[in-house]
Design a protein around this motif. Structure first.
Motif, PDB file in Angstrom:
ATOM      1  N   SER A 165       0.771  -1.256   0.000  1.00 49.47           N
ATOM      2  CA  SER A 165       0.000   0.000   0.000  1.00 49.47           C
ATOM      3  C   SER A 165       0.797   1.297   0.000  1.00 49.47           C
ATOM      4  CB  SER A 165      -1.006   0.028   1.157  1.00 49.47           C
ATOM      5  OG  SER A 165      -2.059  -0.883   0.930  1.00 49.47           O
ATOM      6  N   ARG A 166       2.074   1.268  -0.349  1.00 47.19           N
ATOM      7  CA  ARG A 166       2.771   2.522  -0.603  1.00 47.19           C
ATOM      8  C   ARG A 166       2.425   3.036  -2.003  1.00 47.19           C
ATOM      9  NH1 ARG A 166       4.081   4.753   4.155  1.00 47.19           N
ATOM     10  NH2 ARG A 166       5.191   3.268   5.459  1.00 47.19           N
ATOM     11  N   SER A 212       7.301  10.539 -13.139  1.00 49.36           N
ATOM     12  CA  SER A 212       7.377  11.798 -13.893  1.00 49.36           C
ATOM     13  C   SER A 212       6.340  11.873 -15.001  1.00 49.36           C
ATOM     14  CB  SER A 212       8.780  11.961 -14.482  1.00 49.36           C
ATOM     15  OG  SER A 212       9.746  12.099 -13.467  1.00 49.36           O
ATOM     16  N   ASP A 213       5.930  10.704 -15.525  1.00 46.78           N
ATOM     17  CA  ASP A 213       4.936  10.697 -16.603  1.00 46.78           C
ATOM     18  C   ASP A 213       3.504  10.776 -16.088  1.00 46.78           C
ATOM     19  OD1 ASP A 213       4.569   8.184 -15.535  1.00 46.78           O
ATOM     20  OD2 ASP A 213       5.117   7.082 -17.351  1.00 46.78           O
ATOM     21  N   GLY A 214       3.324  10.934 -14.769  1.00 44.94           N
ATOM     22  CA  GLY A 214       1.996  11.073 -14.189  1.00 44.94           C
ATOM     23  C   GLY A 214       1.320   9.770 -13.834  1.00 44.94           C
ATOM     24  N   THR A 215       1.959   8.640 -14.114  1.00 43.42           N
ATOM     25  CA  THR A 215       1.385   7.357 -13.708  1.00 43.42           C
ATOM     26  C   THR A 215       1.639   7.115 -12.224  1.00 43.42           C
ATOM     27  OG1 THR A 215       3.363   6.134 -14.366  1.00 43.42           O
ATOM     28  CG2 THR A 215       1.591   6.353 -16.003  1.00 43.42           C
ATOM     29  N   LEU A 216       0.812   6.248 -11.639  1.00 44.00           N
ATOM     30  CA  LEU A 216       0.862   5.972 -10.204  1.00 44.00           C
ATOM     31  C   LEU A 216       1.284   4.527  -9.964  1.00 44.00           C
ATOM     32  CD1 LEU A 216       0.202   6.838  -7.239  1.00 44.00           C
ATOM     33  CD2 LEU A 216      -2.129   5.991  -7.667  1.00 44.00           C
ATOM     34  N   TYR A 217       2.334   4.348  -9.156  1.00 45.84           N
ATOM     35  CA  TYR A 217       2.754   3.026  -8.707  1.00 45.84           C
ATOM     36  C   TYR A 217       2.171   2.756  -7.323  1.00 45.84           C
ATOM     37  CZ  TYR A 217       6.375   3.076 -12.368  1.00 45.84           C
ATOM     38  OH  TYR A 217       7.049   3.121 -13.557  1.00 45.84           O
ATOM     39  N   ALA A 218       1.791   1.513  -7.079  1.00 42.47           N
ATOM     40  CA  ALA A 218       1.295   1.112  -5.761  1.00 42.47           C
ATOM     41  C   ALA A 218       1.786  -0.290  -5.446  1.00 42.47           C
ATOM     42  CB  ALA A 218      -0.232   1.144  -5.721  1.00 42.47           C
ATOM     43  N   THR A 219       2.190  -0.509  -4.198  1.00 36.48           N
ATOM     44  CA  THR A 219       2.635  -1.834  -3.773  1.00 36.48           C
ATOM     45  C   THR A 219       1.460  -2.610  -3.197  1.00 36.48           C
ATOM     46  OG1 THR A 219       3.238  -1.135  -1.517  1.00 36.48           O
ATOM     47  CG2 THR A 219       4.914  -0.924  -3.240  1.00 36.48           C
ATOM     48  N   TYR A 256       6.237  -8.430 -10.121  1.00 38.06           N
ATOM     49  CA  TYR A 256       5.586  -9.412  -9.246  1.00 38.06           C
ATOM     50  C   TYR A 256       6.644 -10.233  -8.520  1.00 38.06           C
ATOM     51  CZ  TYR A 256       6.481 -12.718 -13.113  1.00 38.06           C
ATOM     52  OH  TYR A 256       7.078 -13.480 -14.091  1.00 38.06           O
ATOM     53  N   GLY A 257       6.190 -11.211  -7.718  1.00 44.41           N
ATOM     54  CA  GLY A 257       7.129 -11.986  -6.911  1.00 44.41           C
ATOM     55  C   GLY A 257       7.578 -11.252  -5.661  1.00 44.41           C
ATOM     56  N   HIS A 258       6.723 -10.362  -5.149  1.00 47.88           N
ATOM     57  CA  HIS A 258       7.026  -9.600  -3.940  1.00 47.88           C
ATOM     58  C   HIS A 258       6.312 -10.222  -2.734  1.00 47.88           C
ATOM     59  CE1 HIS A 258       8.842  -6.424  -6.351  1.00 47.88           C
ATOM     60  NE2 HIS A 258       7.756  -6.403  -7.117  1.00 47.88           N
ATOM     61  N   ARG A 259       6.746  -9.810  -1.551  1.00 48.69           N
ATOM     62  CA  ARG A 259       6.112 -10.300  -0.325  1.00 48.69           C
ATOM     63  C   ARG A 259       5.227  -9.208   0.275  1.00 48.69           C
ATOM     64  NH1 ARG A 259       7.173 -11.164   5.333  1.00 48.69           N
ATOM     65  NH2 ARG A 259       6.219 -13.145   6.017  1.00 48.69           N
ATOM     66  N   ASN A 260       5.797  -8.336   1.082  1.00 46.72           N
ATOM     67  CA  ASN A 260       5.021  -7.239   1.678  1.00 46.72           C
ATOM     68  C   ASN A 260       5.851  -5.972   1.570  1.00 46.72           C
ATOM     69  OD1 ASN A 260       3.012  -5.837   3.039  1.00 46.72           O
ATOM     70  ND2 ASN A 260       3.722  -6.461   5.068  1.00 46.72           N
ATOM     71  N   GLU A 261       5.580  -5.186   0.540  1.00 41.41           N
ATOM     72  CA  GLU A 261       6.400  -4.032   0.173  1.00 41.41           C
ATOM     73  C   GLU A 261       5.885  -2.787   0.889  1.00 41.41           C
ATOM     74  OE1 GLU A 261       4.023  -5.585  -1.750  1.00 41.41           O
ATOM     75  OE2 GLU A 261       4.626  -5.409  -3.835  1.00 41.41           O
ATOM     76  N   GLN A 262       6.646  -2.317   1.875  1.00 39.75           N
ATOM     77  CA  GLN A 262       6.204  -1.157   2.646  1.00 39.75           C
ATOM     78  C   GLN A 262       7.121   0.043   2.489  1.00 39.75           C
ATOM     79  OE1 GLN A 262       4.753  -1.772   6.595  1.00 39.75           O
ATOM     80  NE2 GLN A 262       3.509  -3.502   6.011  1.00 39.75           N
ATOM     81  N   GLY A 263       7.966   0.010   1.478  1.00 42.23           N
ATOM     82  CA  GLY A 263       8.751   1.179   1.115  1.00 42.23           C
ATOM     83  C   GLY A 263       8.758   1.330  -0.394  1.00 42.23           C
ATOM     84  N   LEU A 264       8.540   2.561  -0.880  1.00 39.16           N
ATOM     85  CA  LEU A 264       8.526   2.804  -2.323  1.00 39.16           C
ATOM     86  C   LEU A 264       8.967   4.243  -2.556  1.00 39.16           C
ATOM     87  CD1 LEU A 264       7.694   1.282  -4.969  1.00 39.16           C
ATOM     88  CD2 LEU A 264       5.528   2.520  -4.836  1.00 39.16           C
ATOM     89  N   TYR A 265       9.892   4.423  -3.514  1.00 41.16           N
ATOM     90  CA  TYR A 265      10.363   5.775  -3.832  1.00 41.16           C
ATOM     91  C   TYR A 265      10.691   5.848  -5.315  1.00 41.16           C
ATOM     92  CZ  TYR A 265      12.981  10.119  -3.916  1.00 41.16           C
ATOM     93  OH  TYR A 265      13.403  11.398  -4.222  1.00 41.16           O
ATOM     94  N   TYR A 266      10.131   6.856  -5.979  1.00 40.58           N
ATOM     95  CA  TYR A 266      10.438   7.103  -7.383  1.00 40.58           C
ATOM     96  C   TYR A 266      11.421   8.252  -7.469  1.00 40.58           C
ATOM     97  CZ  TYR A 266      10.085   8.536 -12.213  1.00 40.58           C
ATOM     98  OH  TYR A 266      10.396   8.885 -13.507  1.00 40.58           O
TER      99      TYR A 266
END
Length: 376
Positions: A155-156, A161-168, A217-227
């Protein structure tokens, strides 16, 4: 001599002969820090975002969205959020401001939606009222595949820069095998447009072999995200099981291995897999054994702390080696070393850089939000 359970000992031996991420050196600096409280009335703060004028928004796991005028002092509630599922690790979670917030005042929030039988991370956006008291015209743009567990929501949120949104999106704990299936959002990072539609250049946009929203994919519990806009690079931290927390660069369509490869073991010490690497699966830039439960991730772009500009910072939230702020010394996009800061002060849930160039940390429990100052 310290003795380990058989499973954990085996995992440590595997880690010792693993990838280039092994043996990350410990580094030290002469910078001394102290924590200065800026918000003391916060119950389980989860995510933070500074507005362009210095005001602060933060989510509370059960308390919704809070607003702090001037970025310091007593928070006030922001109305308008839908009800959240708040069992276990569920609740109101990640937050991000629209890149055009200065003109549209749009705020994006991830929260747990559903009930015990069927729930998943959902993403909404709404307009923050001029006085900061309400989120208006709230619209849901995404709801992850449902599970029946109250754990591992990820949920991070981060805008590119292109305006798209990433979410974990975490794998829901007991559904770890599904993290290897890109058709399912469990254990993935998604990429969507501001309105929830799918970018045409997503790796599985046609839906033939994967969910169109899935980016990796292939992630567990991603609680840090930085672009990192300077290099167009997406960085991520995720929790391993018992050991094996990871710091990754996220690549389009890539498989990060969970649970086929890991540097950790199960919580009871049993082996999940004897593989720490495999063809077609990405390796972390660095990993932690034992665990720190990394949460929150940011890059320092200011000169506030001498010699640290360009380094990454993540919070240690739990685990046998947690309760600290970790500086990840970055050189040319690679990890040169790690330094543990503020050890045993607080379990840190989130870390961001404020408009004044200082780092700010939110604790996991009810301790509040702090500015990281230089100690005299």
């Amino acid at each position: 001599m310290r003795f380990y359970p058989a499973g954990l000992a085996a995992a440590l031996m595997l880690a010792a002969c693993g990838s280039a991420a092994e043996n990350t050196p410990t580094v030290s600096s002469d910078v001394k820090l102290k924590l200065t409280p800026v918000v003391t009335e916060a119950e389980f703060p989860w995510g933070m975002a500074f507005l362009p004028n210095g005001d602060l928004l933060f989510t509370e796991k059960e308390g919704g969205l809070k607003y702090v005028a001037g970025g310091e002092g007593t928070p006030t509630p922001v109305s308008g959020l839908p009800p959240a599922y708040t069992e276990g690790q569920a609740g109101y979670l990640g937050i991000a401001l629209d890149p055009d917030f200065a003109t549209n005042r749009q705020v994006y929030i991830s929260y747990s939606k559903g009930d015990d039988a069927a729930n998943g991370a959902a993403i909404i956006h709404g307009r923050l009222s001029d006085d900061g008291s309400a989120l208006e015209d709230v619209t849901e743009i995404f709801w992850a595949d449902r599970r029946d567990t109250a754990y591992h929501f990820g949920s991070r949120l981060q805008f590119a820069s292109d305006g798209t949104l990433y979410a974990t999106l975490g794998e829901g704990f007991k559904y770890m095998e599904q993290a290897q299936d890109p058709k399912i959002t469990h254990g993935s990072i998604i990429r969507i447009n501001k309105d929830g539609s799918i970018p045409a250049d997503n790796p599985f946009a046609d839906g033939a072999v994967g969910n169109p929203a899935v980016w990796s994919y292939g992630h567990r519990n991603e609680q840090g995200l930085y672009y990192d806009a300077d290099t167009d690079t997406l960085y991520e931290t995720e929790h391993g099981p018992k050991g094996g927390d990871e710091f990754n660069i996220i690549k389009k369509g890539a498989n990060y291995g969970w649970p086929k490869i890991t540097y950790g073991v199960d919580y009871d010490g049993t082996i999940i897999t004897d593989q720490t690497e495999a063809e077609g699966m990405e390796q972390p830039l660095t990993y932690w054994v034992p665990s720190i439960a990394p949460s929150g991730l940011t890059k320092l772009t200011s000169d506030v702390y001498p010699g640290w500009k360009g380094d990454m910072f993540t919070g240690g939230m739990n685990g046998p080696a947690g309760l600290k702020l970790v500086r990840i010394d970055m050189e040319d996009g690679k990890v040169a070393g790690r330094e543990d800061l503020l050890v045993d002060e607080y379990p840190i849930r989130d870390v961001i850089q404020g408009p004044d160039g200082h780092l700010y940390v939110a604790t996991k429990d009810m301790d509040g939000i702090f500015r990281v100052d230089l100690a005299e």
